[in-house]
Write an enzyme that holds these catalytic residues in place. Structure first.
Site, PDB file in Angstrom:
ATOM      1  N   MET A  16       0.127   1.853  -3.906  1.00 44.37           N
ATOM      2  CA  MET A  16       0.674   0.633  -2.645  1.00 44.37           C
ATOM      3  C   MET A  16       0.751  -0.605  -3.327  1.00 44.37           C
ATOM      4  O   MET A  16       1.247  -1.831  -3.059  1.00 44.37           O
ATOM      5  CB  MET A  16       0.056   0.915  -1.308  1.00 44.37           C
ATOM      6  CG  MET A  16       0.873   1.897  -0.605  1.00 44.37           C
ATOM      7  SD  MET A  16       2.759   1.940  -0.541  1.00 44.37           S
ATOM      8  CE  MET A  16       2.464   0.338   1.368  1.00 44.37           C
ATOM      9  N   ALA A  79      -8.984   1.743   3.931  1.00 42.15           N
ATOM     10  CA  ALA A  79      -8.931   1.021   5.291  1.00 42.15           C
ATOM     11  C   ALA A  79     -10.305   1.298   5.617  1.00 42.15           C
ATOM     12  O   ALA A  79     -11.282   2.431   5.411  1.00 42.15           O
ATOM     13  CB  ALA A  79      -8.451   1.156   6.763  1.00 42.15           C
ATOM     14  N   ASN A 105      -3.999  -0.537   6.594  1.00 43.85           N
ATOM     15  CA  ASN A 105      -4.376   0.006   8.043  1.00 43.85           C
ATOM     16  C   ASN A 105      -5.645  -0.052   8.430  1.00 43.85           C
ATOM     17  O   ASN A 105      -5.887   1.382   8.854  1.00 43.85           O
ATOM     18  CB  ASN A 105      -3.441   1.808   7.959  1.00 43.85           C
ATOM     19  CG  ASN A 105      -2.200   2.040   7.632  1.00 43.85           C
ATOM     20  OD1 ASN A 105      -1.382   1.410   8.621  1.00 43.85           O
ATOM     21  ND2 ASN A 105      -1.571   3.189   6.723  1.00 43.85           N
ATOM     22  N   SER A 131       4.874  -1.241   6.017  1.00 38.81           N
ATOM     23  CA  SER A 131       5.052   0.225   6.574  1.00 38.81           C
ATOM     24  C   SER A 131       6.405  -0.014   5.472  1.00 38.81           C
ATOM     25  O   SER A 131       6.972  -0.790   5.521  1.00 38.81           O
ATOM     26  CB  SER A 131       5.652   0.273   7.697  1.00 38.81           C
ATOM     27  OG  SER A 131       6.338   1.613   7.822  1.00 38.81           O
ATOM     28  N   LYS A 186       1.183  -2.605  14.301  1.00 47.33           N
ATOM     29  CA  LYS A 186       1.456  -1.336  13.108  1.00 47.33           C
ATOM     30  C   LYS A 186       0.779   0.241  13.795  1.00 47.33           C
ATOM     31  O   LYS A 186       1.300   1.106  13.207  1.00 47.33           O
ATOM     32  CB  LYS A 186       0.733  -1.512  11.625  1.00 47.33           C
ATOM     33  CG  LYS A 186       0.370  -0.840  10.405  1.00 47.33           C
ATOM     34  CD  LYS A 186       1.881  -0.416  10.572  1.00 47.33           C
ATOM     35  CE  LYS A 186       1.911   0.501   8.756  1.00 47.33           C
ATOM     36  NZ  LYS A 186       0.753   1.952   8.629  1.00 47.33           N
ATOM     37  N   HIS A 189       3.484   1.793  15.505  1.00 47.93           N
ATOM     38  CA  HIS A 189       4.277   2.107  14.593  1.00 47.93           C
ATOM     39  C   HIS A 189       4.178   3.697  14.418  1.00 47.93           C
ATOM     40  O   HIS A 189       4.818   4.195  14.820  1.00 47.93           O
ATOM     41  CB  HIS A 189       4.253   1.002  13.647  1.00 47.93           C
ATOM     42  CG  HIS A 189       5.765   1.521  12.587  1.00 47.93           C
ATOM     43  ND1 HIS A 189       4.857   2.787  11.937  1.00 47.93           N
ATOM     44  CD2 HIS A 189       6.489   1.438  12.280  1.00 47.93           C
ATOM     45  CE1 HIS A 189       5.930   2.588  11.084  1.00 47.93           C
ATOM     46  NE2 HIS A 189       6.766   1.876  11.160  1.00 47.93           N
ATOM     47  N   ASN A 190       3.164   3.315  13.575  1.00 49.43           N
ATOM     48  CA  ASN A 190       2.406   5.136  13.038  1.00 49.43           C
ATOM     49  C   ASN A 190       2.236   6.360  14.421  1.00 49.43           C
ATOM     50  O   ASN A 190       3.245   6.978  14.184  1.00 49.43           O
ATOM     51  CB  ASN A 190       1.542   5.390  12.900  1.00 49.43           C
ATOM     52  CG  ASN A 190       1.882   4.416  10.968  1.00 49.43           C
ATOM     53  OD1 ASN A 190       2.195   3.740  11.030  1.00 49.43           O
ATOM     54  ND2 ASN A 190       0.210   4.280  10.132  1.00 49.43           N
ATOM     55  N   GLU A 193       5.893   7.163  14.931  1.00 49.08           N
ATOM     56  CA  GLU A 193       6.478   7.932  13.898  1.00 49.08           C
ATOM     57  C   GLU A 193       6.051   9.627  14.355  1.00 49.08           C
ATOM     58  O   GLU A 193       6.596   9.764  13.669  1.00 49.08           O
ATOM     59  CB  GLU A 193       5.687   7.480  12.322  1.00 49.08           C
ATOM     60  CG  GLU A 193       5.885   8.094  10.935  1.00 49.08           C
ATOM     61  CD  GLU A 193       5.022   7.588  10.197  1.00 49.08           C
ATOM     62  OE1 GLU A 193       4.824   8.519   9.549  1.00 49.08           O
ATOM     63  OE2 GLU A 193       4.967   6.397  10.480  1.00 49.08           O
TER      64      GLU A 193
END
Length: 471
Positions: A16, A79, A105, A131, A186, A189-190, A193
């Site tokens: 990443m 993290a 994260n 993301s 976030k 969001h996960n 998901e």
């Protein structure tokens, strides 16, 4: 000759980190990079970064010295403790007004703590969700920044240049709120998901085990679903996965072990929902479904001991349309739960989250991107105080017919012994939310019976509590 300084620094050259660094450089930025393993930096500079505007730092001090003021250092490290260790090494080298950015994260309470600690030292801190995976980091992710408000004017142009663009050209990046707001968004969001993926997997298993469909037939269904209301990244990749064959002509998916992994953000979402008293039941079931899948050997052994039904499921285009509507309806309910959690947390932490803006950030670049999010954005922009997404006229209209499809699909799946925990949770939440009188009056009476916890009465104002000697 004036020394050439970099616009931004990046620490952490994993997959990443490298992709994000290349994205930064492609937007006209000069980027200083550092990795604690020197060979990783050297390999990056000799490979993907060769001939481009990068400076390889061999220490934190060299990294800091290479940056234009206010210095901006973007962390793409694991993290947890690793973030604190990097901050401890960087902070003494930075000056007041310099900015540290955590793009991993991280758990939102850690982000809030780090911001407070660094602001006491005169530094600014941004915790931003990123993301989209490797491709998103390289070509444009969804970004959800929060933290020190004073940092936003200094990073806004960079962040919005890096981010994906929605179909209308709007950057999928905007300021979310103070403290840990960005990483909280976030995290949710996960969690959503997790729910989306589990719902898709349940529909896949219904097709595979209940309807006896081939990978080719299922691929065609998911490809067709990706042209309408369910048009999304996850539906699209599902069609791609179902079409992938091995060298011998067999379908690869049939050889993938059914034991799911997870990195913890779904669990954090469910824990936060428990803290806030929000019924995040669908996402919770999605997390537990992964836990159950990991018990592969136990499940195999149990399959020869525990008996199930011998029923078949109805086939035909009519049932597949019911399955599509059930998936769409359950997806609405999953997002309704997620946005309710965002709303509750916003009040608790005084973040003033804009739910319409957040839906807009997810329209491109991220894993849950879909046309569906345009409708969510519009719903919260039209009614910012909307209690629950299911109450929006557009979504209520879908659920009016979709709930019947959920009942038919669930009835067929349960009769055939096919596990559908997320679909079941969706319908239970829907029925619970629309029920004016639940059976929990008995629960309150029981609590008062064994623990004198008191109860309220239907014939008295809310807030008055009573106790009865029941025996």
């Amino acid at each position: 000759m004036k020394e050439l300084l970099s616009d931004i620094g990046l620490v952490g050259l994993g997959v990443m980190g490298q992709s994000l660094a290349l994205n930064m450089e492609s937007k006209g930025l000069r980027v200083s990079v550092y990795n604690y393993i020197p060979e990783v930096t050297a390999s990056f500079m000799a490979g993907r970064a060769a001939g481009r505007r990068f400076f390889a730092a061999d220490s934190y001090s060299a990294l800091v010295a290479s940056l234009a003021r206010p210095r901006k250092v973007f962390l793409m490290v694991t993290a947890g403790n690793a973030v604190d260790q990097v901050i401890s090494a960087l902070a003494p080298l930075l000056d007041a007004g310099d900015i540290i950015i955590d793009g991993g994260n991280s758990h939102f309470p850690d982000t809030s703590r780090r911001m407070e600690e660094l602001e006491k030292r005169g530094l600014l801190y941004v915790g931003t969700g990123v993301s989209g995976g490797e491709e998103g980091a390289l070509k444009g992710p969804s970004m959800m920044p929060g933290g020190s408000v004073a940092a936003w004017p200094h990073v806004k142009e960079i962040f919005q240049a890096l981010s994906a663009k929605a179909p209308d050209g709007t950057p999928c990046c905007d300021w979310v709120g103070p403290g840990g707001a960005g990483h909280f968004v976030k995290m949710v969001h996960n969690g959503i998901e997790y729910g989306d993926i589990q719902l898709i997997c349940e529909c896949y298993q219904i097709m595979r085990d209940g309807l006896g469909m081939s990978p080719q037939e299922m691929q065609a269904v998911f490809a067709s679903w990706n042209q309408g209301d369910l048009d999304s990244y996850l539906i699209g990749i599902t069609a791609d996965i179902l079409s992938k064959k091995e060298a011998d002509g067999t379908y690869l998916l049939d050889s993938v072990l059914d034991a799911a992994g997870q990195k913890g953000t779904g669990k954090w979402t469910v824990e936060s929902a428990l803290d806030e008293g929000e019924p995040l039941s669908l996402i919770g079931e999605a997390v537990f479904a992964r836990c159950l899948s990991a018990k592969k050997e136990e499940r195999v052994a149990a399959s020869s001991v525990l008996k199930g039904p011998q029923c078949s499921m109805p086939a035909g285009e009519g049932f597949l349309e019911q399955l599509r509507l059930a998936l769409l309806s359950a997806k609405i309910i999953s997002y309704a739960q997620g946005f309710s959690l965002l709303k509750t947390a916003s009040v608790r932490y005084d973040w003033h989250l804009s739910l319409g803006t957040i839906a807009g950030l997810w329209r491109g670049g991220c894993i849950i991107r879909s046309v569906f999010l345009d409708r969510i954005k519009a719903a919260f922009e039209q009614q910012p105080a909307l209690d629950n997404l299911m109450l929006d006229p557009y979504f209520a209209g879908i659920l009016a017919t979709g709930q019947e499809s959920m009942r038919k699909v669930l009835g067929a799946a349960l009769s055939a012994g096919i596990p559908v925990p997320a679909l079941s949770a969706a319908l239970s939440y829907y029925d619970g939310y629309r029920c004016p009188r639940l059976g929990t009056n008995l629960l309150q009476a029981q609590r008062d019976y064994f623990g004198a916890h008191t109860y309220e009465r239907t014939d008295r104002p809310r807030g008055e509590h009573f106790h009865t000697e029941w025996k």
